[in-house]
Design a protein around this motif. Structure first.
Motif, short mmCIF file in Angstrom:
data_model
loop_
_atom_site.label_atom_id
_atom_site.label_comp_id
_atom_site.label_asym_id
_atom_site.label_seq_id
_atom_site.Cartn_x
_atom_site.Cartn_y
_atom_site.Cartn_z
N GLN E 39 0.83 -1.21 0.00
CA GLN E 39 0.00 0.00 0.00
C GLN E 39 0.87 1.26 0.00
O GLN E 39 1.95 1.28 0.57
CB GLN E 39 -0.92 0.03 1.23
N GLU E 40 0.31 2.30 -0.59
CA GLU E 40 1.04 3.55 -0.80
C GLU E 40 1.54 4.16 0.51
O GLU E 40 2.70 4.60 0.60
CB GLU E 40 0.13 4.54 -1.54
N ASN E 41 0.70 4.18 1.54
CA ASN E 41 1.12 4.82 2.80
C ASN E 41 2.31 4.08 3.43
O ASN E 41 3.22 4.71 3.98
CB ASN E 41 -0.05 4.90 3.79
N LYS E 42 2.33 2.78 3.31
CA LYS E 42 3.45 2.01 3.84
C LYS E 42 4.69 2.18 2.95
O LYS E 42 5.82 2.30 3.45
CB LYS E 42 3.08 0.53 3.96
N ALA E 43 4.46 2.23 1.64
CA ALA E 43 5.58 2.41 0.71
C ALA E 43 6.31 3.71 0.98
O ALA E 43 7.55 3.77 0.95
CB ALA E 43 5.06 2.39 -0.73
#
Ligand SMILES: Nc1ncnc2c1ncn2[C@@H]1O[C@H](COP(=O)(O)O)[C@@H](O)[C@H]1O
Ligand SMILES: Nc1ncnc2c1ncn2[C@@H]1O[C@H](COP(=O)(O)O)[C@@H](O)[C@H]1O
Ligand SMILES: Nc1ncnc2c1ncn2[C@@H]1O[C@H](COP(=O)(O)O)[C@@H](O)[C@H]1O
Ligand SMILES: Nc1ncnc2c1ncn2[C@@H]1O[C@H](COP(=O)(O)O)[C@@H](O)[C@H]1O
Ligand SMILES: [Mg+2]
Ligand SMILES: [Mg+2]
Ligand SMILES: [Mg+2]
Ligand SMILES: [Mg+2]
Ligand SMILES: [Mg+2]
Ligand SMILES: [Mg+2]
Ligand SMILES: [Mg+2]
Ligand SMILES: [Mg+2]
Lengths: 208, 208, 208, 208, 208, 208, 208, 208
Positions: E39-43
């Motif tokens: 997911q983008e937020n984790k990336a």
């Protein structure tokens, strides 16, 4: 309304704009009206507009004017819930009945996993004319009640649970498949429908 | 067999020809073998061949030689069924345990719709080490048992029922979603699997 | 509690207000209590109120007081997980057992896709009395374990996966349909139920 | 046929009259043709008409003329089955490949519940170019194979099993959700489709 | 890794903390590693830590170091998508192949509703060794391709669509039920699995 | 009948006794009547009673008197079937239209797997006012037709197929989810409903 | 476009970046284009870029330039909705038809639960050439309309409802299973598809 | 029986041997007993044994002694069926009520597709205290009745229909999701349960 049911509005899928339009009609006519399953963020905006309106957060019930106290003493309908997580559905049934002018009483958290709690309350439960029995998870409570008591029983499955509970589907199916006699069932989380089903019976009783 | 389980053959999807081949091996070795879910028409042909074989029509259990009497007095495992229609699954568990050398006792037809029948037998049921609890329709019995008794409970849903029962799916889901503590579940109609799950526990007890 | 199980509260569907009420009772009685599947935002508010409470983010387990160290050396129950994504469910089982006073040990990430990892740990796994086997995706691990080991096996499907995994339904069905002998199954993500199922067996062992 | 595939007819939903019409065309052209999933009662009538035709009862495969011996020694495709109940699907793949002119070999009954049987045959299995892996019940075999072997693996779920197996749905979903790398899947009981998928790869190899 | 597959991590259900731990191992060993469905937020947090890492927003593919240019000219694998909404899945397949050292080319948006677009690109598509065919909605593209082309076809259903599309289930079922010959299928949105399935074939080709 | 539709009786769930009663009314009035989905064993008994009645085995269509020849030359409705197994549903549509006095023509077996057969017939198909497009398996034909032709298209999924075809559900869902423009759909195997939907359009055309 | 349909873009699964690319082409060509199911957050960004574009919040319809007034007087298509919550789907049909150059009129909120409202509007409804009938919950409106009126009826189920409504599945299935004659159905919430289905009929009428 | 319900036996899953045992008890006690859903082949054998027993082929209702004439004039419960195919379920309700000593009347075949038939009978239907409303296919009748009449309505879905009707699931879901007020629902084909639900209301009325 021709059938003697008060007007009721399904709030969940309507925009604030549309609800405002609809409520204005009732407000102008100085008539109360019941809105079901209204989300909190939408309720807040409407409560700003209608200062004397009533809103119950657990159930999402909204009314233009709060109803008079629904004194429990003369309650004809018992609303029995299996777990304290079922409180929202119990409230939906309770306030709908109150709006229809029918007294009811809620008995919380007497699920089947602890049978003694249920058996302890049996005498009190026997005194109601009609039972609305609410349960999530495996939905076993109406089956047990149906084997113990002779009244009309309206079973309400709730979406409480996870995994194999499938958002209330398992409780629903268990209630419909019940080996107990003469239980009838309404939609998942449908405290409102259970109240109206009970109301039809109350009207029949009054006609006699 | 390395794990101490006897060899078992799934009979439902095998042709008579294939079963004949397999049974010949055991017969030649003069070893008993258990076949599960064998259809009646196929059993008849095999019983012709193996005159001393055993077949139970209710469960479809077949064995090359009948087991010694599984005397109920020392039964360590209680097999509890909700309705008399669940008899086939109860037998599957019973004969599988017998084949494994474990004594069990079946208690029939104490479903939840008539709670008094269940409560009347509670003392007896308390005496078993392990309970296999079998129910069709809404499958509420293991939930009620789980709230009343502390033993390991293996729940077996059956395909008894119609419509919303969905061939046992509703009982299965109700058992898995049960709000009662620590019930575990096997496949629909899987009396055999329940027996083997109980057998694993018995072996653990014996090791101690 | 009559059955010897400690009191446990399902946290997921209860409001902070309701949980506060319930916890107050236990806090006043100076009794510990276990809350399961508590969401992080609700946990934060309760941790403000109860400074000595314990909360595990992975599993959502909350307790009024942290339990003493559950030393792994004497662990009787092995909690085996197929992938490191299953950590939350493993923790739920672990803390529930600890709360019940039972020692257990978690062995992570020995899924079937890399069979050597599993075979490498087999000797250690053989030493436990009971196995809780946790897997998402296709849920094959309990089947393989069941073919290799004779202990009681409680299989827990998890909602880890996507698409055809259907939030754990596929792992659940695979475990129930397993051709391996005597595996029993609990609800999707139900580490708590697996722990209680194991606890029932531990109690039986202790009675003997 | 433009793509180099021989003509194939789906037999299950066609009447004997329609099949007779279609077969006549091929018979007149003196061309062989493959019919799949032909029911036994219909096959009997057609075998009366075409005395030199071939029919395999396990799979329902029918051909106007039997194929030459598909000598196993040079087999490039391994057809691996988990249980002896999967024999029909294995035969469907085998005869379809034979019809396409491709040699294959069936290895029966090395399911996951008894891992040693599988590990014993691993060297032999390594020698095939492509693997067709067939399993019913929980369908775990392709996952285990995918973790052990680097070849292309075409997984075929079968409808063998009962209850939660849902006629092959569980095996299908388990194979699609497999945590093992790069397994691809065909329809339930679709030995024919697996053979054609392998055939596409064989053609690619031959082009090189 | 024994099978010659590079190590791959499923990112969707892992916390940043756990991913950080795992990535540290690879970073310390100075080895690249592929993370899928991140997911983008984790990336974003991980990209802060690993300044030279690569992340593709459409697919959620993350790698510790960007791969060298995957020059399309020598592409052996064609990745065909039905609609431009399928871009994320196409990228997942593309980057996974690149990570495995295999060249591929994406051809976008040639869905069945406008057959001419597909027919216009047919010559180019014929030149690839293997086809990965991606489609959402009703998933008809692999069926049409399978009727026109002889190569191995790996079909990937996507979750693009609404209502009766059921998050990709309809495309999945349509692909599995396809009347076209020899198409095999992977999980919904599983561009990664399709790439690995193709990689197994590539390895087989190279062995010859 | 007020809407101009002829009377139609659903035959599948009626006993011979009940059908005999109903047919007697029509026979006495010397009016023709259409019965749909009549099983062969019941039809045989009724054909004994009504010697001039008509029965089509493929579709289960029964009429008290056979209709005049529905000459294909002036056909306004094209009934297109994907495979020759769909013949029963095509006949149901054809005879229903004939009974309503509308000429139609059936074009068989031009499924998507062999696109050239379909393209070869495209000019002829263009000449019809309305298309009824029938397909089982993955149900891709209406999608392809919808991309090629501008007429009203009524798609009919059939129960032809196995496994993941789910008795027509997959074809149904694929047709409803179609990315092609403006296709509408009727129930599985509902050739009758497709005919009536076309009939409503014909009536509209005639009104103009 | 060859079939005379205007170009339409599915907006729900496309990123703003991709939509910006696509819209630029149309904008450069000075051609209008219709985007369906565009989420509000994405619409806001695009409306910033294209100041003269049109966006309807209820339906998510976006067009590069607003269409001329679709005067209701000459409306040929009646768009009938069962409840005011169905407004978004009604708008999707309305604007799609307007974009195609076809006049239509929406009649709101005449669901089956209050039959008099429906009967009161019957004369007006009779005047339309084609009816698009939209309903959520149990989806009974098209069945009732089909029994009262002879026009072509395109039924559109909506996702309005909860619990057993299953996001529109129940309304969809009820419409497909309708005992009323000749109703055809499109995907859940697919106002766009219903409009195109009506458009195909309008084109047929105009050809005559 | 404590609750005042007569004893009832579920006949479908019991063997003739078991039923014979059970019936003997009642016969010896000279008590009547009701058996539901008894298959014809089993009924024939039992009728041989009990010459004065009663069996209704449409519903599968069996009683040891036929009940006295249930004169329709004083009927308090109206049993309303949508189609003549629903006759079996109507009979199950009727005979169960008769066995309980309650008079009822069946009104056949007034389904929603022909609204006038329903409106013609409305005055008569108004006169009943309670309505049991039975429908298959899309199950719209209870919704329409609920909007027209104020009595308690017990809806019974039937398995009449095909394809998307899913053996009664669609009618069931439509009834549960009904937008009409206060309808309650029982299992598919459960005329028996509907009768018992009505019986609970009748008992309540009599208590007053
Ligand atoms: N009724 C049953 N349900 C589940 N598994 C079974 C059953 N009967 C036998 N089995 C298991 O299935 C395997 C036998 O499959 P097969 O080789 O096909 O006979 C054995 O390992 C048994 O453990
Ligand atoms: N094959 C069919 N599929 C769907 N509806 C049908 C079919 N055959 C007849 N019907 C409709 O069902 C109604 C007849 O139901 P019944 O009164 O039970 O014969 C008629 O109004 C027909 O419009
Ligand atoms: N709301 C919608 N529902 C179904 N199909 C749509 C919808 N909007 C656009 N389409 C179709 O989907 C195709 C566009 O897909 P795409 O290329 O992904 O924009 C077009 O051919 C349209 O016919
Ligand atoms: N057709 C039926 N549907 C649902 N429940 C039934 C039916 N017939 C009998 N029962 C109930 O099932 C129980 C009888 O089950 P059994 O003991 O298996 O005969 C009784 O308590 C009845 O109340
Ligand atoms: Mg509680
Ligand atoms: Mg009983
Ligand atoms: Mg791992
Ligand atoms: Mg075997
Ligand atoms: Mg496109
Ligand atoms: Mg064909
Ligand atoms: Mg309304
Ligand atoms: Mg009728």
């Amino acid at each position: 309304h021709r059938l003697g049911f008060e007007e009721v509005i399904y709030g969940a899928s309507k925009s604030v704009a549309l609800l405002t339009d609809i409520l204005k009609d009732y407000s102008d006519k100085k008539t109360n009206v019941l809105v079901t399953k209204l989300q909190e963020n939408k309720a807040k905006i409407l409560l700003e507009k209608y200062k004397t309106a009533f809103y119950d957060e657990e159930s999402g019930i909204f009314m233009l004017s709060a109803i008079d106290n629904n004194e429990e003493k003369a309650a004809r309908i018992g609303i029995i819930s299996a777990g304290s997580s079922d409180i929202g559905v119990a409230h939906e049934a309770y306030y709908t009945l109150a709006y229809m002018g029918v007294k009811s009483k809620i008995i919380h958290d007497i699920g089947v996993a602890g049978l003694h709690r249920l058996l302890n309350r049996l005498e009190e439960i026997k005194s109601f004319d009609i039972l609305i029995v609410i349960a999530g998870f495996e939905g076993a409570l109406p089956t047990v009640m149906g084997g113990l008591l002779p009244q009309p029983i309206i079973a309400v499955p709730t979406s409480v649970g996870y995994g194999t509970g499938k958002g209330g589907e398992t409780a629903l199916r268990a209630m419909l498949t019940s080996c107990a006699n003469g239980i009838s069932v309404v939609n998942i989380d449908n405290g409102y429908g259970a109240a109206l089903s009970a109301f039809r019976m109350i009207k029949l009783l009054e006609k006699k």
